[in-house]
Design an enzyme around this catalytic site. Structure first.
Site, PDB file in Angstrom:
ATOM      1  CG  HIS A   1       5.206  -4.546  -0.344  1.00 15.00           C
ATOM      2  ND1 HIS A   1       5.889  -3.904   0.676  1.00 15.00           N
ATOM      3  CD2 HIS A   1       5.039  -3.617  -1.331  1.00 15.00           C
ATOM      4  CE1 HIS A   1       6.115  -2.647   0.324  1.00 15.00           C
ATOM      5  NE2 HIS A   1       5.620  -2.442  -0.883  1.00 15.00           N
TER       6      HIS A   1
ATOM      7  CD  GLU B   1       4.808  -4.218  -6.771  1.00 14.07           C
ATOM      8  OE1 GLU B   1       4.334  -3.759  -5.705  1.00 14.07           O
ATOM      9  OE2 GLU B   1       4.344  -5.212  -7.350  1.00 14.07           O
TER      10      GLU B   1
ATOM     11  CE  LYS C   1       0.097   1.279  -4.620  1.00 15.35           C
ATOM     12  NZ  LYS C   1       1.229   0.650  -5.348  1.00 15.35           N
TER      13      LYS C   1
END
Length: 444
Positions: free
Chosen positions: A215, A292, A87
């Site tokens: 996250h 990530e 993304k």
């Protein structure tokens, strides 16, 4: 320039014409800089070329920077396998580079999964890291062998049980993200006091939960939040193990900046993360650790090059100082609806510093200046109160650190075209990686 012969190795993973178009030469070209040529040489030549054509904006994507970032990651976080966040920047050349470097990929939709697969990524290297997925996207993942995916609520478990009952699930939990420029916990993640109920529901549905993800937020400014987050994940692991799940994977998410001037660098993060992993998930535990990163890989790898298309001189003065110089007003051919959308969409990137392509005498007079984008919207302002030497229509400006959340969310508002992307790589890096099999490569 001589175009190398294309290789068709990707044919086995390109099921239809739409996917083949992702691999078109226009999208996948990379320029190999040999014989001592540099990125600056490439920019100089490209500007000369465009000066005689249409003066459109363009990016230069430094694949050497991506390569160097990867080796820096491996050095500092040797136990953590990166799954690049598509993304953040979905440029095919970046995906191909990272695939060659054997990273995994964090995909958030059917479209991102399809793109990764079309560029040669194998299904086992993809995590479908979105906790609220459309059902038909889950079915697409199932049909194409993408089994690893996240969840944080009961409704998602029910959907997965109907669309991909054999999925390997990662429970995303809420952790402290108060020290980050972009907080995500208000939208994603399960509270720790709901985890046991969710795990029990997964068991009732016969689903396989194999790990935990979190996250800490994008643009994290305090490395210590990772220590508590990893501790919280250990608590969830223990609960899941008691319920009979075989927990084998921990995903520590993102939050790592790619800018050298950011207040926390990867070395500081790694010291905290490695210590917490050794304490709560030591190597002998057998747990695989992934992350990530997005910004980390591409933020500083992209430079945007824009052209001044119009100019106006205003007679008003800053702060009411009548004796100060005139205000210079410039308009460039890219703006907040295009490549510079970060200025309104990305709280972690709210300002830019354009600089002139050609050298400027340091003693040259500077003027109070404003730079606007090209659209008819007054929201399209790039920078104000900017003191720079006088510029002229046709001058080119460079803007660094433009690789994160720019190209992936650019629009064509008012009919202005998206900036073209020119990936470049030095011959040394290219040959070291043996990337000559990649489609559409150009030798300069």
């Amino acid at each position: 320039m001589e175009k190398m012969e294309k290789n068709t190795d990707h044919a086995s993973v390109t099921p239809n014409k739409a996917v083949m178009e992702v691999l078109s030469p226009e999208n996948c070209d990379a320029v190999i800089l040999d014989n001592g040529r540099t990125i600056n040489n490439f920019i100089d030549n490209k500007i000369k070329e465009l000066d005689s054509l249409d003066n459109e904006p363009f990016y230069v994507a430094n694949l050497d920077s991506v390569f160097e970032r990867h080796h820096r990651w491996l050095t500092n976080l040797p136990r953590v396998k990166p799954f690049y966040a598509v993304k953040c920047n979905n440029t095919p050349a970046v995906i191909q580079m990272l695939r060659t470097l054997d990273t995994g990929f964090d995909c958030a939709s059917k479209g991102e999964i399809q793109m990764a697969l079309s560029l040669g990524v194998t299904p086992d290297k993809i995590i479908y890291a979105h906790t609220t997925k459309p059902g038909f996207h889950i079915k697409y993942a199932c049909a194409h062998g993408v089994d690893l995916m996240t969840f944080d609520n009961e409704a998602e478990l029910l959907k997965i049980s109907q669309c991909h009952a054999k999925a390997k699930l990662i429970l995303r939990i809420i952790v402290d993200d108060s020290k980050s420029l972009i907080r995500l916990s208000s939208k994603f993640g399960a509270r720790l006091d709901t985890v046991e109920k969710l795990l029990e529901r997964a068991k009732e549905l016969g689903l396989e939960v194999i790990g935990v993800s979190f996250h800490v937020g994008s643009g994290c400014t305090d490395s210590l939040v990772f220590k508590q987050a990893i501790s919280d994940a250990r608590h969830v692991f223990d609960l899941a193990n008691l319920l009979g799940f075989q927990m084998t994977l921990l995903d520590i998410g993102g939050g790592f900046s790619g800018r050298e001037d950011f207040q926390v660098k990867i070395e500081e993060f790694s010291e905290v993360i490695n210590g917490a992993l050794d304490k709560f998930f030591p190597p002998e535990s057998g747990v695989q650790i992934i992350a990530e990163p997005g910004r980390y890989y591409v933020e500083s790898a992209f430079t945007l090059v824009v052209n001044i298309i119009a100019k106006r001189v205003d007679m008003d003065h800053p702060d009411g100082e009548e004796n100060s110089s005139n205000k210079m007003v410039y308009y460039i051919n890219d703006g907040v609806y295009g490549s510079l959308n970060c200025l309104i969409n990305d709280p972690a990137h709210t300002s830019v510093t354009p600089y002139l392509h050609k050298a400027v005498d340091s003693s040259k007079q500077r003027y109070w200046s404003v730079i606007w984008g090209p659209t008819c919207d007054s929201l399209d302002k790039i920078i104000e109160n900017y003191w720079i030497p006088e510029l002229e229509v046709g001058d080119w400006l460079l803007i660094d650190n433009m690789g994160a959340y720019s190209v992936s969310i650019t629009t064509t508002f008012n009919g202005f075209e998206k900036a073209h992307i020119y990936p470049v790589v030095t011959a040394e890096t290219w040959h070291a990686l043996n990337l000559s099999h990649t489609n559409g490569i150009i030798n300069e």
